[in-house]
Design a protein around this motif. Structure first.
Motif, PDB file in Angstrom:
ATOM      1  N   SER A   1     -71.772  76.531  45.179  1.00  0.00           N
ATOM      2  CA  SER A   1     -70.930  75.342  44.990  1.00  0.00           C
ATOM      3  C   SER A   1     -70.385  75.303  43.566  1.00  0.00           C
ATOM      4  CB  SER A   1     -71.744  74.069  45.264  1.00  0.00           C
ATOM      5  OG  SER A   1     -72.170  74.017  46.595  1.00  0.00           O
ATOM      6  N   ARG A   2     -71.239  75.622  42.595  1.00  0.00           N
ATOM      7  CA  ARG A   2     -70.792  75.618  41.193  1.00  0.00           C
ATOM      8  C   ARG A   2     -69.716  76.676  40.962  1.00  0.00           C
ATOM      9  NH1 ARG A   2     -71.702  78.627  37.035  1.00  0.00           N
ATOM     10  NH2 ARG A   2     -73.272  79.845  38.142  1.00  0.00           N
ATOM     11  N   MET A   3     -69.900  77.851  41.559  1.00  0.00           N
ATOM     12  CA  MET A   3     -68.887  78.906  41.418  1.00  0.00           C
ATOM     13  C   MET A   3     -67.550  78.466  42.008  1.00  0.00           C
ATOM     14  SD  MET A   3     -70.874  82.440  42.274  1.00  0.00           S
ATOM     15  CE  MET A   3     -69.324  83.302  42.216  1.00  0.00           C
ATOM     16  N   LEU A   4     -67.600  77.852  43.184  1.00  0.00           N
ATOM     17  CA  LEU A   4     -66.364  77.369  43.803  1.00  0.00           C
ATOM     18  C   LEU A   4     -65.705  76.299  42.937  1.00  0.00           C
ATOM     19  CD1 LEU A   4     -67.044  77.064  47.644  1.00  0.00           C
ATOM     20  CD2 LEU A   4     -65.363  78.503  46.526  1.00  0.00           C
TER      21      LEU A   4
ATOM     22  N   TYR B   1     -70.141  70.121  54.198  1.00  0.00           N
ATOM     23  CA  TYR B   1     -70.686  69.465  52.998  1.00  0.00           C
ATOM     24  C   TYR B   1     -69.718  69.605  51.822  1.00  0.00           C
ATOM     25  CZ  TYR B   1     -73.028  69.526  48.485  1.00  0.00           C
ATOM     26  OH  TYR B   1     -73.318  69.343  47.164  1.00  0.00           O
ATOM     27  N   TYR B   2     -69.244  70.819  51.576  1.00  0.00           N
ATOM     28  CA  TYR B   2     -68.440  71.066  50.385  1.00  0.00           C
ATOM     29  C   TYR B   2     -67.100  70.328  50.454  1.00  0.00           C
ATOM     30  CZ  TYR B   2     -66.419  73.388  46.387  1.00  0.00           C
ATOM     31  OH  TYR B   2     -65.850  73.621  45.165  1.00  0.00           O
ATOM     32  N   VAL B   3     -66.410  70.475  51.582  1.00  0.00           N
ATOM     33  CA  VAL B   3     -65.087  69.863  51.716  1.00  0.00           C
ATOM     34  C   VAL B   3     -65.185  68.339  51.669  1.00  0.00           C
ATOM     35  CG1 VAL B   3     -63.164  69.501  53.307  1.00  0.00           C
ATOM     36  CG2 VAL B   3     -64.047  71.800  52.933  1.00  0.00           C
ATOM     37  N   THR B   4     -66.163  67.795  52.386  1.00  0.00           N
ATOM     38  CA  THR B   4     -66.286  66.333  52.441  1.00  0.00           C
ATOM     39  C   THR B   4     -66.605  65.743  51.072  1.00  0.00           C
ATOM     40  OG1 THR B   4     -67.061  66.485  54.722  1.00  0.00           O
ATOM     41  CG2 THR B   4     -67.461  64.420  53.571  1.00  0.00           C
ATOM     42  N   THR B   5     -67.565  66.326  50.358  1.00  0.00           N
ATOM     43  CA  THR B   5     -67.957  65.771  49.056  1.00  0.00           C
ATOM     44  C   THR B   5     -66.873  65.951  48.010  1.00  0.00           C
ATOM     45  OG1 THR B   5     -69.104  67.859  48.545  1.00  0.00           O
ATOM     46  CG2 THR B   5     -70.429  66.058  49.450  1.00  0.00           C
ATOM     47  N   ARG B   6     -66.152  67.086  48.071  1.00  0.00           N
ATOM     48  CA  ARG B   6     -65.127  67.342  47.044  1.00  0.00           C
ATOM     49  C   ARG B   6     -63.797  66.673  47.350  1.00  0.00           C
ATOM     50  NH1 ARG B   6     -70.031  69.534  46.059  1.00  0.00           N
ATOM     51  NH2 ARG B   6     -70.012  70.851  44.181  1.00  0.00           N
ATOM     52  N   SER B   7     -63.391  66.671  48.606  1.00  0.00           N
ATOM     53  CA  SER B   7     -62.053  66.135  48.912  1.00  0.00           C
ATOM     54  C   SER B   7     -62.020  64.615  48.866  1.00  0.00           C
ATOM     55  CB  SER B   7     -61.601  66.622  50.292  1.00  0.00           C
ATOM     56  OG  SER B   7     -62.425  66.098  51.303  1.00  0.00           O
ATOM     57  N   ASN B   8     -63.149  63.966  49.147  1.00  0.00           N
ATOM     58  CA  ASN B   8     -63.175  62.506  49.160  1.00  0.00           C
ATOM     59  C   ASN B   8     -63.527  61.885  47.810  1.00  0.00           C
ATOM     60  OD1 ASN B   8     -62.560  62.534  51.880  1.00  0.00           O
ATOM     61  ND2 ASN B   8     -64.691  62.502  52.536  1.00  0.00           N
TER      62      ASN B   8
ATOM     63  N   ASN C   1     -68.758  72.974  61.233  1.00  0.00           N
ATOM     64  CA  ASN C   1     -69.746  72.737  60.186  1.00  0.00           C
ATOM     65  C   ASN C   1     -70.600  71.514  60.452  1.00  0.00           C
ATOM     66  OD1 ASN C   1     -68.367  74.651  58.300  1.00  0.00           O
ATOM     67  ND2 ASN C   1     -66.744  73.179  58.649  1.00  0.00           N
ATOM     68  N   ASP C   2     -71.721  71.419  59.697  1.00  0.00           N
ATOM     69  CA  ASP C   2     -72.558  70.226  59.648  1.00  0.00           C
ATOM     70  C   ASP C   2     -72.757  69.840  58.200  1.00  0.00           C
ATOM     71  OD1 ASP C   2     -73.094  69.764  62.341  1.00  0.00           O
ATOM     72  OD2 ASP C   2     -74.585  71.373  62.347  1.00  0.00           O
ATOM     73  N   ARG C   3     -73.375  68.675  57.972  1.00  0.00           N
ATOM     74  CA  ARG C   3     -73.647  68.210  56.617  1.00  0.00           C
ATOM     75  C   ARG C   3     -74.681  69.103  55.956  1.00  0.00           C
ATOM     76  NH1 ARG C   3     -70.323  64.620  54.486  1.00  0.00           N
ATOM     77  NH2 ARG C   3     -72.033  63.916  53.187  1.00  0.00           N
ATOM     78  N   LEU C   4     -74.692  69.122  54.608  1.00  0.00           N
ATOM     79  CA  LEU C   4     -75.615  69.960  53.856  1.00  0.00           C
ATOM     80  C   LEU C   4     -77.059  69.639  54.196  1.00  0.00           C
ATOM     81  CD1 LEU C   4     -76.183  72.014  51.617  1.00  0.00           C
ATOM     82  CD2 LEU C   4     -76.090  70.147  49.966  1.00  0.00           C
ATOM     83  N   GLU C   5     -77.362  68.343  54.331  1.00  0.00           N
ATOM     84  CA  GLU C   5     -78.750  67.956  54.549  1.00  0.00           C
ATOM     85  C   GLU C   5     -79.299  68.547  55.844  1.00  0.00           C
ATOM     86  OE1 GLU C   5     -76.297  66.063  53.705  1.00  0.00           O
ATOM     87  OE2 GLU C   5     -76.849  65.360  51.714  1.00  0.00           O
ATOM     88  N   SER C   6     -78.470  68.481  56.927  1.00  0.00           N
ATOM     89  CA  SER C   6     -78.945  69.043  58.186  1.00  0.00           C
ATOM     90  C   SER C   6     -78.942  70.556  58.139  1.00  0.00           C
ATOM     91  CB  SER C   6     -78.077  68.563  59.349  1.00  0.00           C
ATOM     92  OG  SER C   6     -76.736  68.976  59.153  1.00  0.00           O
TER      93      SER C   6
ATOM     94  N   LEU D   1     -65.719  65.451  67.612  1.00  0.00           N
ATOM     95  CA  LEU D   1     -66.409  64.732  66.541  1.00  0.00           C
ATOM     96  C   LEU D   1     -67.428  65.640  65.858  1.00  0.00           C
ATOM     97  CD1 LEU D   1     -66.964  61.302  68.331  1.00  0.00           C
ATOM     98  CD2 LEU D   1     -65.406  61.755  66.428  1.00  0.00           C
ATOM     99  N   TYR D   2     -68.072  66.497  66.642  1.00  0.00           N
ATOM    100  CA  TYR D   2     -69.077  67.412  66.098  1.00  0.00           C
ATOM    101  C   TYR D   2     -68.448  68.439  65.156  1.00  0.00           C
ATOM    102  CZ  TYR D   2     -72.772  70.963  66.073  1.00  0.00           C
ATOM    103  OH  TYR D   2     -73.715  71.875  65.693  1.00  0.00           O
ATOM    104  N   THR D   3     -67.225  68.883  65.450  1.00  0.00           N
ATOM    105  CA  THR D   3     -66.567  69.917  64.632  1.00  0.00           C
ATOM    106  C   THR D   3     -65.424  69.351  63.789  1.00  0.00           C
ATOM    107  OG1 THR D   3     -65.058  70.446  66.452  1.00  0.00           O
ATOM    108  CG2 THR D   3     -67.097  71.705  66.338  1.00  0.00           C
ATOM    109  N   TYR D   4     -65.346  68.041  63.657  1.00  0.00           N
ATOM    110  CA  TYR D   4     -64.183  67.387  63.044  1.00  0.00           C
ATOM    111  C   TYR D   4     -63.880  67.915  61.643  1.00  0.00           C
ATOM    112  CZ  TYR D   4     -60.997  63.587  61.740  1.00  0.00           C
ATOM    113  OH  TYR D   4     -59.902  62.863  61.336  1.00  0.00           O
ATOM    114  N   ASN D   5     -64.910  68.033  60.799  1.00  0.00           N
ATOM    115  CA  ASN D   5     -64.664  68.441  59.414  1.00  0.00           C
ATOM    116  C   ASN D   5     -64.392  69.927  59.257  1.00  0.00           C
ATOM    117  OD1 ASN D   5     -64.732  66.012  57.922  1.00  0.00           O
ATOM    118  ND2 ASN D   5     -66.947  65.920  58.143  1.00  0.00           N
ATOM    119  N   SER D   6     -64.543  70.701  60.333  1.00  0.00           N
ATOM    120  CA  SER D   6     -64.188  72.120  60.248  1.00  0.00           C
ATOM    121  C   SER D   6     -62.696  72.324  60.445  1.00  0.00           C
ATOM    122  CB  SER D   6     -64.956  72.922  61.303  1.00  0.00           C
ATOM    123  OG  SER D   6     -64.495  72.593  62.596  1.00  0.00           O
ATOM    124  N   LEU D   7     -61.987  71.274  60.880  1.00  0.00           N
ATOM    125  CA  LEU D   7     -60.544  71.380  61.143  1.00  0.00           C
ATOM    126  C   LEU D   7     -59.765  70.944  59.916  1.00  0.00           C
ATOM    127  CD1 LEU D   7     -60.641  69.766  64.702  1.00  0.00           C
ATOM    128  CD2 LEU D   7     -60.826  72.184  64.106  1.00  0.00           C
TER     129      LEU D   7
END
Length: 699
Positions: A52-55, A142-149, A454-459, A692-698
């Motif tokens: 994540s830090r590298m990205l 996890y990465y897209v959701t936390t960074r884009s929002n 994708n799924d959330r980082l925690e899961s 809904l399960y794959t929503y953030n992968s799109l």
């Protein structure tokens, strides 16, 4: 095929090379992480944080350079603005020409910057997908959701940058002001409906649209065809030589598409009457209509393979088979044989050359008009869907010539037989077989690969970070082979899929969900269309002409709906938002169709059918657009490509739907509507949950 990393390096602007995403380094790091975790020298959480830090560092490098270049462009525009103001006071034609060229030069530099952003956005999507694919781990969500929002999001600057729009507006306004008007008061803001025409501005606007996923009517229509476009942007032009393009041949391909769709739907209003006239139940119309789709499951494969070698011969074969099929369909009445009727429809299905039509556009139409050709393909299909039932409604007559009967049941077969004879003659004398090129040249277009499900980082932390040894040997989804040092293995891993099985193994969860959605919408539409004659006759006593008019009106909604969505809706909302909303509306349409409250009224049936059909059409466009982004580039070429997979999914849906109608008919016509709608509802709800399960992968 050259792997993505090499393509990226080849198309980089040399003086900006150090500011691009270091795709090679990121790939190397993914490989190192795999080795470290395998020997136990690193734990999963550390790897995720470090990656994540590298990205973050890569994105920050890109964004800071972008801001610097944007500032330089703004500074140049400010200086040109001072010169512009001076010229307004003392107009000088020679200086106006120089100033106009200076603005164009800024536009060309802006275009370079837009290509820079777009290539980095593609690189980021690919490296995220590579990480998920390699580790069997849902990291992207996890990465897209936390960074884009985040309010200070740098990721949004790369994926959906809109700040450069101000630069585009400044260049457009000033160029219009200088264009042969010497500083008149006309402005782009005064007449926004009149687009300013300039090659540089047109190229810039096209690049901005790609970057922000803005669409036009042609683009939205073209998405339905699932004809792949070049993945990496390039200012250099057509990969298809203009010599291979022949307008009349393209027209004949579109005519084949139109006639086939007419042939498919011309029997829908009368299939139940035809079945009863041969001593079968009216619900056997499901088998009559669906038998064409059964044959198409197989014809799609061999026509797709045949198009690797020729376009002319498959089209000739298709026309002959369809001619024979329609004659058999028409003769079944006088022979009083349901078997001949079904055989005729099977022959028609074996003549489905849609794979050839799509492949011709992909391989032989220049890139600059490919979107228009794709839109033409979809429009021809939509018009054929509307004209088929409308034509059936006009064939309300009954007479005999010798031993042949011509009535509303047989005339669709005779009319289509004549149409295919005429088409075959024109095809034989006017089609021009394009010169074949080697496979690499023919199949240079790749699907715009998106991120995987994708799924959330925690899961995700609860899942194993590494795949099994068996899985590690599998190639990455974008076709790069990282774990085998052999160049031969690398080349092998980038080849197109060689079978349905190998194509299926390339499907990620996101792709499978999109294929499920495609199956669902085709199933719902087929249930609606195929049983319409039986349902409306039973509940409302509609005549054949009334049913034909109703189906034709449904078909005619396709183009207006796509114009609205392509021009406005798709530019206001993300594709995934439109996808989910359309699925929900299709579900509402299905629910409203159920016969729960008596009496079952015409307004209820018509309104629910309209909602289901219209939103299924909207859903098809966004579904195929998203499918082209998330599928492997290996599925963008060869016989077993993404277009074939989607065609097979849709055709299988039609087969299952028509079989459902026939089987439900044994329960009686009073139960037919609810029994056939129930599977539609279940599949639709399942697709919504999967979305809904794959929503953030799109993304």
């Amino acid at each position: 095929m050259v792997e993505f990393g090499k393509k990226l390096k080849e198309r980089q602007i040399q003086e900006w090379q150090r500011y691009y995403i270091n795709y090679k380094l990121m790939k190397k790091k993914v490989r190192q992480y795999a080795q470290q975790i395998e020997v136990g020298s690193q734990d999963r959480r550390h790897v995720l944080k470090e990656f994540s830090r590298m990205l973050d560092n890569q994105i920050e490098k890109i964004v800071l350079f972008l801001m610097e270049q944007q500032g330089l462009l703004a500074s140049r525009l400010a200086k040109l603005g001072e010169q512009h103001e001076a010229l307004l006071q003392q107009p000088d034609i020679s200086q106006i020409s120089e100033l106009r060229e200076a603005y164009r030069e800024v536009g060309r530099d802006l275009l370079k910057l837009l290509y820079f952003i777009e290539m980095n956005a593609i690189g980021l999507r690919k490296i995220l997908k590579k990480f998920d694919k390699r580790f069997g781990y849902k990291f992207t969500d996890y990465y897209v959701t936390t960074r884009s929002n985040h309010p200070y999001s740098q990721l949004q600057q790369v994926f959906k940058h809109v700040g450069l729009g101000a630069v585009v507006g400044a260049i457009s306004r000033n160029l219009l002001d200088l264009q042969d008007r010497q500083g008149s008061y006309l402005s782009i803001y005064d007449q926004p409906s009149v687009a300013f025409q300039d090659p540089v501005i047109d190229s810039v606007k096209a690049a901005v649209d790609r970057l922000t996923h803005s669409t036009s009517v042609l683009q939205f229509l073209g998405q339905h065809a699932l004809i792949m476009q070049e993945e990496l942007p390039s200012p250099a032009e057509d990969r298809v030589h203009d010599e291979r393009y022949h307008f009349m041949s393209l027209f004949l391909n579109l005519a084949n598409t139109f006639l086939y769709m007419v042939n498919t739907y011309i029997v829908v209003p009368t299939a139940d009457d035809y079945s009863m006239s041969l001593g079968a139940a009216p619900t056997v119309c499901g088998v009559v209509i669906g038998s064409m789709a059964v044959a198409q499951v197989f014809s799609s494969v061999y026509f797709s393979a045949w198009s690797n070698k020729s376009y002319f011969r498959p089209l000739v074969f298709s026309s002959i088979v369809l001619l024979v099929g329609n004659i058999l369909y028409a003769l079944a009445f006088d022979l009083h044989s349901i078997a001949i009727l079904l055989l005729g429809r099977l022959f028609c299905g074996f003549g489905s050359a849609r794979a050839v039509n799509r492949r011709y556009i992909s391989d032989c139409v220049p890139h600059k008009i490919r979107m228009q050709a794709s839109a033409g393909f979809v429009s021809a299909s939509a018009l054929g869907m509307a004209c088929g039932p409308a034509l059936a409604g006009l064939l309300q007559t009954n007479f005999r010539i010798s031993k042949l009967t011509f009535n509303q049941n047989t005339l669709p077969g005779w009319v289509m037989a004549i149409a295919w004879i005429v088409y075959l003659i024109v095809l034989w004398f006017t089609f021009k077989e394009p010169a074949r090129e080697n496979e690499e040249s023919n199949t240079s277009q790749e699907a715009n690969s998106g991120t995987v499900e994708n799924d959330r980082l925690e899961s995700g932390l609860k899942q194993p970070l590494l795949l099994t040894t068996e899985d590690k040997k599998q190639e990455d989804d974008d076709g790069d082979q990282e774990f085998d040092g052999s160049e031969e293995a690398s080349e092998e891993s980038r080849k197109p899929a060689t079978s349905i099985g190998s194509a299926y193994r390339l499907l990620t969860p996101s792709v499978k969900v999109q294929l499920l959605i495609y199956f669902m919408l085709k199933y719902a539409m087929e249930i609606l269309l195929s049983e319409s004659s039986v349902i409306t006759t039973y509940y409302f006593s509609w005549s054949t002409s009334t049913v034909a008019l109703f189906l034709a009106c449904l078909g005619l909604t396709v183009l207006p709906v796509n114009v609205v969505v392509g021009s406005y809706i798709s530019n206001m909302f993300e594709d995934r938002q439109i996808l989910l909303a359309s699925e929900i509306m299709v579900c509402i349409g299905i629910v409203l169709s159920f016969h729960i409250i008596s009496p079952y009224s015409v307004p209820q049936y018509v309104c629910s059918a309209l909602i289901t059909f219209v939103f299924a059409e909207v859903l098809e466009g966004v579904n195929l657009a998203l499918l082209s982004r998330v599928m492997s580039s290996r599925l963008a070429r060869g016989t077993y490509n993404g277009g074939l997979l989607s065609t097979e999914a849709g055709t299988l849906a039609r087969v299952v739907a028509d079989a459902t109608i026939t089987l439900a008919g044994y329960l009686g016509q009073s139960r037919l509507l609810n029994v056939t709608l129930l599977p539609s509802l279940v599949i639709c709800v399942s697709s919504i949950i999967a979305t809904l399960y794959t929503y953030n992968s799109l993304y």
